[in-house]
Design an enzyme around this catalytic site. Structure first.
Site, mmCIF file in Angstrom:
data_model
loop_
_atom_site.group_PDB
_atom_site.id
_atom_site.type_symbol
_atom_site.label_atom_id
_atom_site.label_comp_id
_atom_site.label_asym_id
_atom_site.label_seq_id
_atom_site.Cartn_x
_atom_site.Cartn_y
_atom_site.Cartn_z
ATOM 1 N N GLU A 140 -10.054 -8.868 -0.236
ATOM 2 C CA GLU A 140 -9.225 -10.058 -0.072
ATOM 3 C C GLU A 140 -9.804 -11.307 -0.744
ATOM 4 O OE1 GLU A 140 -6.369 -9.697 0.724
ATOM 5 O OE2 GLU A 140 -6.278 -7.863 1.921
ATOM 6 N N TYR A 144 -10.338 -13.804 3.157
ATOM 7 C CA TYR A 144 -9.528 -14.286 2.040
ATOM 8 C C TYR A 144 -10.098 -15.597 1.474
ATOM 9 C CZ TYR A 144 -5.796 -11.189 3.864
ATOM 10 O OH TYR A 144 -5.057 -10.118 4.300
ATOM 11 N N HIS A 167 -0.291 -12.172 -5.212
ATOM 12 C CA HIS A 167 -1.377 -11.645 -4.396
ATOM 13 C C HIS A 167 -1.327 -10.117 -4.362
ATOM 14 C CE1 HIS A 167 -4.368 -12.028 -1.116
ATOM 15 N NE2 HIS A 167 -3.798 -10.912 -0.667
ATOM 16 N N GLU A 168 -0.147 -9.560 -4.110
ATOM 17 C CA GLU A 168 -0.049 -8.109 -3.960
ATOM 18 C C GLU A 168 -0.264 -7.391 -5.291
ATOM 19 O OE1 GLU A 168 -0.244 -7.391 -0.998
ATOM 20 O OE2 GLU A 168 0.411 -9.321 -0.213
ATOM 21 N N ASP A 191 -9.259 -4.930 13.381
ATOM 22 C CA ASP A 191 -8.143 -5.872 13.465
ATOM 23 C C ASP A 191 -8.494 -7.100 14.306
ATOM 24 O OD1 ASP A 191 -5.967 -5.549 11.871
ATOM 25 O OD2 ASP A 191 -4.868 -4.241 13.229
ATOM 26 N N GLU A 234 0.044 -4.183 -0.043
ATOM 27 C CA GLU A 234 -0.118 -3.719 -1.411
ATOM 28 C C GLU A 234 -0.075 -2.210 -1.559
ATOM 29 O OE1 GLU A 234 -4.309 -4.368 0.359
ATOM 30 O OE2 GLU A 234 -2.333 -5.320 0.473
ATOM 31 N N HIS A 269 -3.890 -7.016 -5.953
ATOM 32 C CA HIS A 269 -4.519 -5.926 -5.200
ATOM 33 C C HIS A 269 -4.515 -4.603 -5.975
ATOM 34 C CE1 HIS A 269 -5.939 -7.259 -1.372
ATOM 35 N NE2 HIS A 269 -4.799 -7.820 -1.016
#
Length: 642
Positions: free
Chosen positions: A327, A394, A304-305, A386, A280, A308
């Site tokens: 998320e 999410y 979704h993007e 990460d 995003e 954001h």
């Protein structure tokens, strides 16, 4: 509270604006130039400013136009080196300090992937793109690399190929001749950009390659523009795929939240090694080419993007421990848009698909990594965020918000709160605690004791810090769109005892009335049963063409079905097919660098034949983004001790 992934003193002095002057060198695979930070002093007696760096070569530093000595701290394997710069004593709170840093990136910058021309669609020019989330901006520029710091920026980028950034282009014109009419790949052109809306460091983005632009039709009454960038060979397909839905999605999002404030919403279709479905980046969403299916069935990633733009880019998590605020909220609103644009059944259907992904990832973290099953993760200082990247923030976050919606009385009650939440925190970086405080304050004012009692009934500890394979509350979804898919899966499960394939009551048109998501639901439902006999899997593959489909979402689910029993006869054949598909050794030459595809395939193949997974990965390692490489290697235990 200090961000556990940053070594900077942003609580004492923080960047308000930065200006970039860069030169992109494709031959050396480096970016070099300067960054000028304008910093606001936030506390008295601050004597230095520190920036996060990772693998950068620092040449010289100036403070308010005067050269100063700088120092680099010890190297941390995750956080890199802190760059310490002395500033003049006596700066008052609120005063602005200017710091100029002359530097260059390394060839192995985690944020950057440099592609050879053979790895692109057109195969005529190299390509560069960045991925700064979660903490990789520090390998691109000396910066206070934390979402707690938001700043505006300007950029002047010189390159022999067109340059895009997460900002509004100033020059040359997007709709003018490519590369300002100069010779692409030979002549240097300077591209200028400005980002007037403060953004966190992870939204800094650059891409450079042989790309062209095509605008979408402008909606009446909207002060923003939208279009798509892609290589010339793909621009026609990309424009067709996204032109009908992108602006419609954004207009619908505005109705649920507030006006879009970024001015531009463009898409960039990247080469296939891009590790995510979408990213995003402000003003310029990066998308994977795997969503270009030719039938617009996978364009929901754009919903979704776009979402954001409000949840993440607008209201931002303060640090990685609160990533679910980005998320979880985005998934929740994305699915609410599915209801607004289609039907309530589509919202429920998306929740069902997400529930399977959530269970798979919760299962993945059983044992030593169980803390990554939590919604709010208390990261240790220097812990790699990460390592916790999964569907948990999410899907668990989305379900949490859906549970809140239902507990508080439904959408008529919850949607006005959503708008207030966005308007209250737009432009800010917040923690889970701050979100919860605002939630209670809002419903105290708009509902009184009844709503406060409802909030008190929530098991907050279980939702935020609970571990395990199940949610704190058993969630119910609208299953009307999955009934057909589930019924077909049940028939296949019931047929496992029939060894004579000619007696199986299945036809090639069983899937003709199902859309992509229903086919996915069918294949995922099969994974909930014991593995089908190898003969049945082979018959399913040939009957429905799911082993050869160009739809990557369907293809992945078939391989997951085929590799469900790693010891079954025939599993090795499908393992070879699956890994060939991921690395592009299937006749297409197209790597599936999106981690949604490559990670589960390598994990499943590793379970069948570890040598096959590891040897194939090592052969094609450079085809994957550095972020994907890091996680794949952990997934398959490539460098772990026996």
């Amino acid at each position: 509270m200090q961000d556990p992934t940053s070594q900077t003193n942003y609580l004492q002095i923080a960047t308000k604006h930065f200006a970039l002057e860069w030169k992109v060198d494709f031959e050396q695979s480096t970016i070099s130039g300067t960054v000028v930070h304008d910093l606001v002093v936030k506390e008295d007696n601050v004597t230095e400013v520190s920036f996060d760096t990772f693998g950068l070569k620092i040449y010289d530093v100036e403070v308010s136009g005067k050269p100063v000595q700088f120092s680099l701290g010890s190297n941390h394997p995750v956080m890199g080196c802190a760059l310490h710069i002395p500033i003049f004593d006596g700066a008052a709170v609120g005063s602005i300090i200017s710091v100029k840093i002359n530097y260059s990136t390394s060839k192995n910058a985690t944020a950057l992937q440099w592609l050879q021309k053979e790895q692109t669609q057109g195969k005529g020019f190299p390509f560069l793109f960045s991925q700064c989330q979660p903490i990789y901006a520090r390998s691109l520029v000396p910066i206070q690399d934390t979402p707690s710091v938001k700043s505006t920026y300007t950029a002047a980028i010189s390159a022999v190929l067109p340059v895009l950034m997460s900002a509004i282009r100033v020059s040359p014109s997007s709709e003018g001749p490519a590369h300002d009419g100069k010779v692409i790949g030979r002549d240097m052109v300077t591209y200028t950009y400005r980002q007037p809306v403060p953004i966190p460091s992870y939204l800094l983005a650059i891409a450079s390659g042989n790309v062209v632009y095509r605008a979408f039709e402008k909606l009446e009454g909207k002060d923003w523009t939208s279009g798509v960038w892609a290589e010339p060979e793909l621009i026609g397909d990309a424009h067709w795929e996204f032109r009908e839905d992108t602006t419609r999605f954004l207009a619908a999002e505005e109705k649920l939240t507030t006006n879009y404030k970024w001015g531009v919403y463009d898409l960039l279709v990247l080469p296939p090694s891009f590790p995510y479905g979408g990213m995003e980046n402000a003003c310029l969403t990066f998308v994977t080419p795997t969503v270009i299916a030719g039938d617009r069935t996978l364009v929901d990633v754009v919903v979704h993007e776009i979402t954001h733009s409000y949840f993440g880019n607008g209201v931002t998590h303060a640090d990685a421990s609160h990533f679910w605020l980005n998320e979880g909220w985005t998934n929740y609103m994305e699915r609410l848009l599915q209801q607004e644009l289609r039907s309530p059944a589509h919202r429920g259907f998306a929740m069902v698909i997400g529930a399977k992904e959530l269970y798979d990832d919760l299962k993945l973290y059983e044992g030593k990594k169980s803390k990554y099953q939590r919604l709010q993760i208390d990261f240790e200082v220097g812990e790699d965020p990460d390592d916790a990247y999964s569907s948990v923030p999410y899907e668990k976050g989305c379900n949490f918000l859906l549970h809140l919606e239902r507990t508080l009385g439904g959408l008529d009650i919850f949607l006005p709160y959503v708008k207030d939440y966005v308007n209250t925190f737009m432009g800010k970086s917040i923690t889970t605690s701050e979100w919860k405080t605002h939630l209670y304050a809002y419903f105290k004012q708009h509902g009184g004791e009844e709503k406060l009692s409802a909030l008190d009934s929530i098991d907050w500890n279980a939702w935020l810090f609970g571990e395990g394979l199940t949610l704190p509350v058993e969630m119910e979804y609208d299953l009307s769109l999955v009934k057909q898919a589930y019924a077909l899966a049940e028939r296949w499960d019931a047929s496992r005892a029939i060894s004579d394939l000619s007696k199986l009551d299945f036809r090639s048109d069983d899937l003709k009335d199902m859309d992509t998501n229903q086919i996915i639901a069918f294949l995922e439902r099969l994974q909930s049963y014991h593995a089908l006999p190898p003969t049945h899997i082979k018959h399913l593959a040939s009957l429905y063409d799911v082993a050869s489909t160009k739809n990557a979402e369907v293809r992945l689910r078939f391989y997951e079905v085929a590799l469900l029993d790693p010891k079954a006869s025939g599993a090795l054949d499908y393992a070879q097919e699956a890994v060939n598909w991921v690395v592009g050794n299937d006749g297409t030459g197209i790597v599936k660098g999106r981690m949604k595809f490559c990670r589960p395939v390598f994990r499943d193949v590793n379970g069948v034949d570890a040598a096959l997974a590891r040897n194939t990965y090592l052969q094609y390692k450079e085809s994957f983004h550095p972020i994907a490489r890091n996680l794949i290697e952990k997934d398959i235990g490539l460098f772990s001790k026996p």
